[in-house]
Motif scaffolding. Structure first.
Motif, PDB file in Angstrom:
ATOM      1  N   ARG A 237     -16.132 -10.309   4.291  1.00  0.00           N
ATOM      2  CA  ARG A 237     -14.873 -10.599   4.994  1.00  0.00           C
ATOM      3  C   ARG A 237     -14.195 -11.841   4.418  1.00  0.00           C
ATOM      4  O   ARG A 237     -12.971 -11.877   4.266  1.00  0.00           O
ATOM      5  CB  ARG A 237     -15.140 -10.806   6.483  1.00  0.00           C
ATOM      6  CG  ARG A 237     -15.456  -9.524   7.224  1.00  0.00           C
ATOM      7  CD  ARG A 237     -14.897  -9.525   8.621  1.00  0.00           C
ATOM      8  NE  ARG A 237     -14.724  -8.161   9.100  1.00  0.00           N
ATOM      9  CZ  ARG A 237     -13.807  -7.793   9.961  1.00  0.00           C
ATOM     10  NH1 ARG A 237     -12.957  -8.685  10.445  1.00  0.00           N
ATOM     11  NH2 ARG A 237     -13.705  -6.543  10.345  1.00  0.00           N
ATOM     12  N   TRP A 238     -14.961 -12.839   4.112  1.00  0.00           N
ATOM     13  CA  TRP A 238     -14.387 -14.056   3.538  1.00  0.00           C
ATOM     14  C   TRP A 238     -13.684 -13.760   2.209  1.00  0.00           C
ATOM     15  O   TRP A 238     -12.704 -14.425   1.858  1.00  0.00           O
ATOM     16  CB  TRP A 238     -15.481 -15.094   3.310  1.00  0.00           C
ATOM     17  CG  TRP A 238     -15.976 -15.755   4.567  1.00  0.00           C
ATOM     18  CD1 TRP A 238     -15.424 -15.656   5.822  1.00  0.00           C
ATOM     19  CD2 TRP A 238     -17.104 -16.616   4.690  1.00  0.00           C
ATOM     20  NE1 TRP A 238     -16.153 -16.402   6.711  1.00  0.00           N
ATOM     21  CE2 TRP A 238     -17.193 -17.001   6.053  1.00  0.00           C
ATOM     22  CE3 TRP A 238     -18.056 -17.095   3.805  1.00  0.00           C
ATOM     23  CZ2 TRP A 238     -18.188 -17.849   6.536  1.00  0.00           C
ATOM     24  CZ3 TRP A 238     -19.051 -17.942   4.265  1.00  0.00           C
ATOM     25  CH2 TRP A 238     -19.114 -18.312   5.618  1.00  0.00           C
ATOM     26  N   LEU A 239     -14.187 -12.764   1.487  1.00  0.00           N
ATOM     27  CA  LEU A 239     -13.622 -12.432   0.181  1.00  0.00           C
ATOM     28  C   LEU A 239     -12.568 -11.331   0.263  1.00  0.00           C
ATOM     29  O   LEU A 239     -12.190 -10.751  -0.758  1.00  0.00           O
ATOM     30  CB  LEU A 239     -14.743 -12.025  -0.777  1.00  0.00           C
ATOM     31  CG  LEU A 239     -15.764 -13.122  -1.093  1.00  0.00           C
ATOM     32  CD1 LEU A 239     -16.844 -12.603  -2.027  1.00  0.00           C
ATOM     33  CD2 LEU A 239     -15.073 -14.341  -1.710  1.00  0.00           C
ATOM     34  N   GLY A 240     -12.111 -11.019   1.462  1.00  0.00           N
ATOM     35  CA  GLY A 240     -11.008 -10.078   1.617  1.00  0.00           C
ATOM     36  C   GLY A 240     -11.369  -8.724   2.173  1.00  0.00           C
ATOM     37  O   GLY A 240     -10.490  -7.989   2.618  1.00  0.00           O
ATOM     38  N   ALA A 241     -12.648  -8.373   2.160  1.00  0.00           N
ATOM     39  CA  ALA A 241     -13.126  -7.097   2.718  1.00  0.00           C
ATOM     40  C   ALA A 241     -12.216  -5.949   2.311  1.00  0.00           C
ATOM     41  O   ALA A 241     -11.707  -5.193   3.148  1.00  0.00           O
ATOM     42  CB  ALA A 241     -13.235  -7.207   4.240  1.00  0.00           C
ATOM     43  N   HIS A 242     -12.043  -5.762   1.013  1.00  0.00           N
ATOM     44  CA  HIS A 242     -11.131  -4.736   0.507  1.00  0.00           C
ATOM     45  C   HIS A 242     -11.683  -3.326   0.673  1.00  0.00           C
ATOM     46  O   HIS A 242     -10.953  -2.344   0.540  1.00  0.00           O
ATOM     47  CB  HIS A 242     -10.849  -4.995  -0.973  1.00  0.00           C
ATOM     48  CG  HIS A 242     -12.056  -4.795  -1.851  1.00  0.00           C
ATOM     49  ND1 HIS A 242     -13.053  -5.743  -1.971  1.00  0.00           N
ATOM     50  CD2 HIS A 242     -12.431  -3.752  -2.636  1.00  0.00           C
ATOM     51  CE1 HIS A 242     -13.985  -5.302  -2.794  1.00  0.00           C
ATOM     52  NE2 HIS A 242     -13.636  -4.102  -3.212  1.00  0.00           N
ATOM     53  N   ASP A 243     -12.978  -3.210   0.971  1.00  0.00           N
ATOM     54  CA  ASP A 243     -13.611  -1.896   1.117  1.00  0.00           C
ATOM     55  C   ASP A 243     -14.588  -1.946   2.286  1.00  0.00           C
ATOM     56  O   ASP A 243     -14.925  -3.025   2.780  1.00  0.00           O
ATOM     57  CB  ASP A 243     -14.349  -1.532  -0.176  1.00  0.00           C
ATOM     58  CG  ASP A 243     -14.627  -0.031  -0.297  1.00  0.00           C
ATOM     59  OD1 ASP A 243     -14.334   0.708   0.668  1.00  0.00           O
ATOM     60  OD2 ASP A 243     -15.133   0.383  -1.349  1.00  0.00           O
ATOM     61  N   ASN A 244     -15.040  -0.767   2.734  1.00  0.00           N
ATOM     62  CA  ASN A 244     -16.109  -0.731   3.723  1.00  0.00           C
ATOM     63  C   ASN A 244     -17.321  -1.453   3.151  1.00  0.00           C
ATOM     64  O   ASN A 244     -17.651  -1.301   1.969  1.00  0.00           O
ATOM     65  CB  ASN A 244     -16.504   0.703   4.057  1.00  0.00           C
ATOM     66  CG  ASN A 244     -15.338   1.585   4.464  1.00  0.00           C
ATOM     67  OD1 ASN A 244     -15.335   2.778   4.176  1.00  0.00           O
ATOM     68  ND2 ASN A 244     -14.350   1.021   5.132  1.00  0.00           N
ATOM     69  N   ALA A 245     -17.981  -2.241   3.982  1.00  0.00           N
ATOM     70  CA  ALA A 245     -19.114  -3.052   3.521  1.00  0.00           C
ATOM     71  C   ALA A 245     -20.325  -2.766   4.397  1.00  0.00           C
ATOM     72  O   ALA A 245     -20.330  -3.104   5.580  1.00  0.00           O
ATOM     73  CB  ALA A 245     -18.761  -4.536   3.561  1.00  0.00           C
ATOM     74  N   SER A 246     -21.338  -2.142   3.821  1.00  0.00           N
ATOM     75  CA  SER A 246     -22.509  -1.733   4.607  1.00  0.00           C
ATOM     76  C   SER A 246     -23.782  -1.976   3.821  1.00  0.00           C
ATOM     77  O   SER A 246     -23.778  -2.027   2.589  1.00  0.00           O
ATOM     78  CB  SER A 246     -22.418  -0.247   4.967  1.00  0.00           C
ATOM     79  OG  SER A 246     -21.200   0.046   5.624  1.00  0.00           O
ATOM     80  N   GLY A 247     -24.873  -2.127   4.569  1.00  0.00           N
ATOM     81  CA  GLY A 247     -26.142  -2.336   3.891  1.00  0.00           C
ATOM     82  C   GLY A 247     -27.315  -2.382   4.839  1.00  0.00           C
ATOM     83  O   GLY A 247     -27.167  -2.241   6.061  1.00  0.00           O
ATOM     84  N   ALA A 248     -28.473  -2.569   4.249  1.00  0.00           N
ATOM     85  CA  ALA A 248     -29.722  -2.695   5.005  1.00  0.00           C
ATOM     86  C   ALA A 248     -30.586  -3.735   4.318  1.00  0.00           C
ATOM     87  O   ALA A 248     -30.645  -3.786   3.084  1.00  0.00           O
ATOM     88  CB  ALA A 248     -30.449  -1.363   5.065  1.00  0.00           C
ATOM     89  N   VAL A 249     -31.226  -4.574   5.112  1.00  0.00           N
ATOM     90  CA  VAL A 249     -32.193  -5.544   4.595  1.00  0.00           C
ATOM     91  C   VAL A 249     -33.547  -5.187   5.192  1.00  0.00           C
ATOM     92  O   VAL A 249     -33.677  -5.015   6.404  1.00  0.00           O
ATOM     93  CB  VAL A 249     -31.809  -6.990   4.956  1.00  0.00           C
ATOM     94  CG1 VAL A 249     -32.767  -7.969   4.290  1.00  0.00           C
ATOM     95  CG2 VAL A 249     -30.370  -7.288   4.537  1.00  0.00           C
TER      96      VAL A 249
END
Length: 367
Positions: A237-249
């Protein structure tokens, strides 16, 4: 079928952003629609099936899928990718792990191809963690898996290769040579994962577009998996969130600790917003319940479909945090033999746990 249950579960209405915070120590899932996209076409989920006897193997599978941009029905293709992949892992659980991953990936590809007729598709990056046979990875497309070394100084290694023109054949551009839904000819990248790693990061390109040095530094310096997930989601989000951002840790050590034989077969499904538990009921128990007097039970106000053993969906009311819903089939009906996991399964009990209290801070203040 488990597949149809998963499709309904992953297609339910959810908020645009998850909190990336949970009480789990083994896996933390997160997703964010971003600041530009009108739809979240990412899907991330975890499946855990515990062994019913010591001779069987418990396993956990964590997967991310990104619907293909510019193609048809990206969100639905990502949903069907994970649903088909997970249900195939359950169906083929007695096969060797590499063969099982290959078959499951191919079945996911065929399922999405039948749905979209080649006009849509999705990526797939997944880990398969077993209690007896180690850990394995599979990758199709340009989602990624990273692994943090156990030894000091810690390093974050990417253990997958993109199916892009640039990485696959040394060309230019991000066009994909392979994706789930492409049809015949798909060749999954499957590998055994060494025990030199502990924490893993699975991402869509809305996360790993940042510089590798920054990504590594943030991940390695996070004190736990939930903090790592929260910081990476916030960074996007800080970098503009130009795309959907998803993940798992994932913490491999804690994931393995959670895998142990149980007396009752239990399917656990997690996503960034809630949990779905599906437990089988034995034939003998069904017969005993059928002999019991009929007791009228009020119909729950929350809409949860349980008209067949394998067609259950999540509660679409995600406004109330920590909602717990329990409902099973009426005891007077004879359940159908439809489970893909155990042939003797004749009924399912659905338990849904919702947690939709979200925060945007980079760290949990409690930590």
């Amino acid at each position: 079928m488990l597949n149809s249950t998963l499709i309904k579960w992953l297609s339910r209405d959810v908020p645009d952003k998850s909190s990336a915070q949970s009480a789990r120590k083994n896996v933390s899932l997160f997703t964010d629609i971003g600041l530009i996209r009108s739809q979240n076409q990412d899907r991330v989920a975890c499946l855990q099936i515990d062994a019913t006897t010591p001779s069987e193997s418990s396993f956990m599978a964590i997967a991310v899928s990104d619907g293909m941009g510019g193609m048809k029905d990206g969100a639905e293709c990502a949903t069907r990718t994970i649903a088909s992949f997970f249900s195939a892992l359950a169906k083929h659980r007695h096969r060797p792990e590499i063969e099982r991953l290959r078959i499951s990936t191919i079945e996911a590809n065929e399922s999405v191809y039948r749905f979209s007729n080649g006009a849509g598709g999705a990526t797939l990056s997944a880990l398969l963690i077993t209690d007896k046979f180690g850990t394995f990875s599979v990758n199709i497309g340009d989602s990624r898996i990273y692994a943090e070394t156990l030894a000091e100084p810690k390093e974050l290694h990417r253990i997958t290769r993109d199916d892009s023109l640039a990485e696959a054949v040394g060309g230019h551009g991000r066009e994909l040579l392979q994706f789930i839904g492409m049809g015949p000819g798909i060749q999954p990248h499957i590998n055994f994962v060494s025990d030199v790693y502990d924490r893993f990061l699975l991402t869509t390109d809305g996360i790993h577009f940042v510089e590798n040095e920054m990504l590594s530094s943030i991940f390695i310096n996070a004190t736990d998996i939930n903090q790592a997930a929260n910081r990476l989601s916030t960074l996007a989000r800080w970098l503009g969130a130009h795309d959907n951002a998803s993940g798992a840790v994932v913490s491999l050590q804690n994931a393995r600790k959670s895998l142990s034989p149980k007396n009752e077969h239990l399917v656990k499904i997690l996503d960034p917003f809630s949990e779905l538990y599906i437990s089988s009921v034995s034939n003998e128990r069904n017969r005993e319940q059928a002999r019991a007097p009929l007791i009228a039970t009020p119909t729950p106000s929350t809409s949860v479909e349980t008209d067949t053993a394998d067609n259950a969906t999540a509660d679409k009311d995600t406004k109330k945090p920590n909602t717990r819903i329990r409902r099973s089939r009426p005891k007077t009906k004879t359940p159908k033999r439809t489970s893909e996991i155990e042939s003797e399964t004749q009924d399912l009990q659905i338990v849904i746990e919702m947690d939709t209290e979200h925060k945007d801070g980079a760290d949990d203040p409690i930590k």
